[in-house]
Design an enzyme around this catalytic site. Sequence first.
Site, short mmCIF file in Angstrom:
data_model
loop_
_atom_site.label_atom_id
_atom_site.label_comp_id
_atom_site.label_asym_id
_atom_site.label_seq_id
_atom_site.Cartn_x
_atom_site.Cartn_y
_atom_site.Cartn_z
N ASP A 1 -10.21 9.68 5.10
CA ASP A 1 -11.56 9.50 3.49
C ASP A 1 -10.62 10.26 2.69
OD1 ASP A 1 -13.52 9.41 2.00
OD2 ASP A 1 -15.00 11.09 3.52
N GLU B 1 -5.75 6.69 1.63
CA GLU B 1 -6.94 5.21 2.07
C GLU B 1 -7.37 5.32 3.07
OE1 GLU B 1 -7.29 1.99 0.43
OE2 GLU B 1 -8.91 1.86 2.14
N ASP C 1 -4.13 -1.53 -1.48
CA ASP C 1 -3.05 -2.56 -1.45
C ASP C 1 -2.19 -1.92 -2.19
OD1 ASP C 1 -3.35 -2.71 -4.33
OD2 ASP C 1 -5.70 -2.42 -3.61
N ASP D 1 -9.18 4.47 -7.40
CA ASP D 1 -8.42 3.51 -7.14
C ASP D 1 -9.13 2.70 -6.40
OD1 ASP D 1 -8.35 0.53 -7.34
OD2 ASP D 1 -6.15 0.74 -6.36
N SER D 2 -10.81 3.08 -6.41
CA SER D 2 -11.75 2.61 -4.77
C SER D 2 -12.52 1.79 -5.04
CB SER D 2 -12.38 4.36 -5.52
OG SER D 2 -13.43 3.63 -6.48
N TYR E 1 -13.77 -10.06 -11.83
CA TYR E 1 -14.46 -8.92 -11.39
C TYR E 1 -15.41 -8.97 -12.15
CZ TYR E 1 -11.03 -5.06 -9.52
OH TYR E 1 -10.11 -4.36 -8.71
N GLN F 1 -4.13 -3.07 -12.41
CA GLN F 1 -3.47 -1.89 -11.42
C GLN F 1 -2.69 -1.59 -12.67
OE1 GLN F 1 -3.52 -2.31 -8.72
NE2 GLN F 1 -3.21 -4.37 -7.32
#
Length: 304
Positions: free
Chosen positions: A154, A123, A103, A173-174, A242, A79
């Site tokens: 979308d 979002e 988030d 931020d996908s 990740y 982030q």
Amino acid sequence: STLPNDPQYPGISAVIPGWFSEISPMWPGEAHSLKVEKILFQGKSDYQNVMVFQSSTYGKVLVLDGVIQLTERDECAYQEMITHLPLCSISNPKKVLVIGGGDGGVLREVARHASVEKIDICEIDKMVVDVSKQFFPDIAVGFEDPRVTLTVGDGVAFLKNVPEGTYDAVIVDSSDPIGPAQELFEKPFFASVAKALRPGGVVCTQAESIWLHMHIIEDIVANCRQIFKGSINYAWTTVPTYPSGMIGFMLCSTEGPLVDFKHPVNPINENDSQQSRPLKFYNSEIHTAAFCLPSFAKRKIGSK
Ligand code: SAM
């Protein structure tokens, strides 16, 4: 149902005796695992399977369609970098758009910048927002900033309706390009981002791992070179949870005042972040270092 292998919940089928394993065709032959203390939530939204569990060493974990989106322990590395790499590269960012990021973590970071007057977020999945507010208050706190306006929808459609030159910065931020985020990696989307930015405006998009997805990165770079007429750079950060332990970002600017992403002109003044916690990961040195690439990646990506 919480039965393993329930086809309704692909994420949960990976919980084998007390461990969550992140199995996906996007990283064949490997799967990072976390020990599960307790499953706190599972649901199915219109777009994806949503799960939250308490891990034993990374705090709470948010999983979408079986893929880890964030953990409480290492979310800062993502982030803070996806936000401050673009925002510290321009002076006085005022209007910022976040695509995805339900988030709230990116919002929390954007809010540190005192110059920012307006933060829009689009979002697609309201369940992500609701779940974050319920289980991740230190991340969803971003929604409480009075400058924030949330649109549930979308991101591709949202951008089509944005008047030309509206934003100083767009942060994408996908999730991964399988599922609802697929279009966020395609050329028409980048073109509408470029149009929504003012001259010399910046975009930072989640751009996958150099260990796993070099072909996707090469496509993104090729698309961006055609569309963004300013600077184009790839940066990266470490995120232990990740796949492959790292993730990259594509940073581009539109034609106009030149942006030198490697040398931040707008360092964060810690005093600006009155109510928020101190930065855990980002600083000016790591900003510049994030653009240094291993040789194999440098050969493929190059930079201008
Ligand atoms: N911020 C996170 C982190 O720390 O890694 C993770 C990524 S965030 C949860 C990705 C979000 O993008 C998801 O909530 C997903 O619903 C959203 N998303 C995917 N496709 C979208 C689209 N087309 N438009 C808007 N949001 C989208």
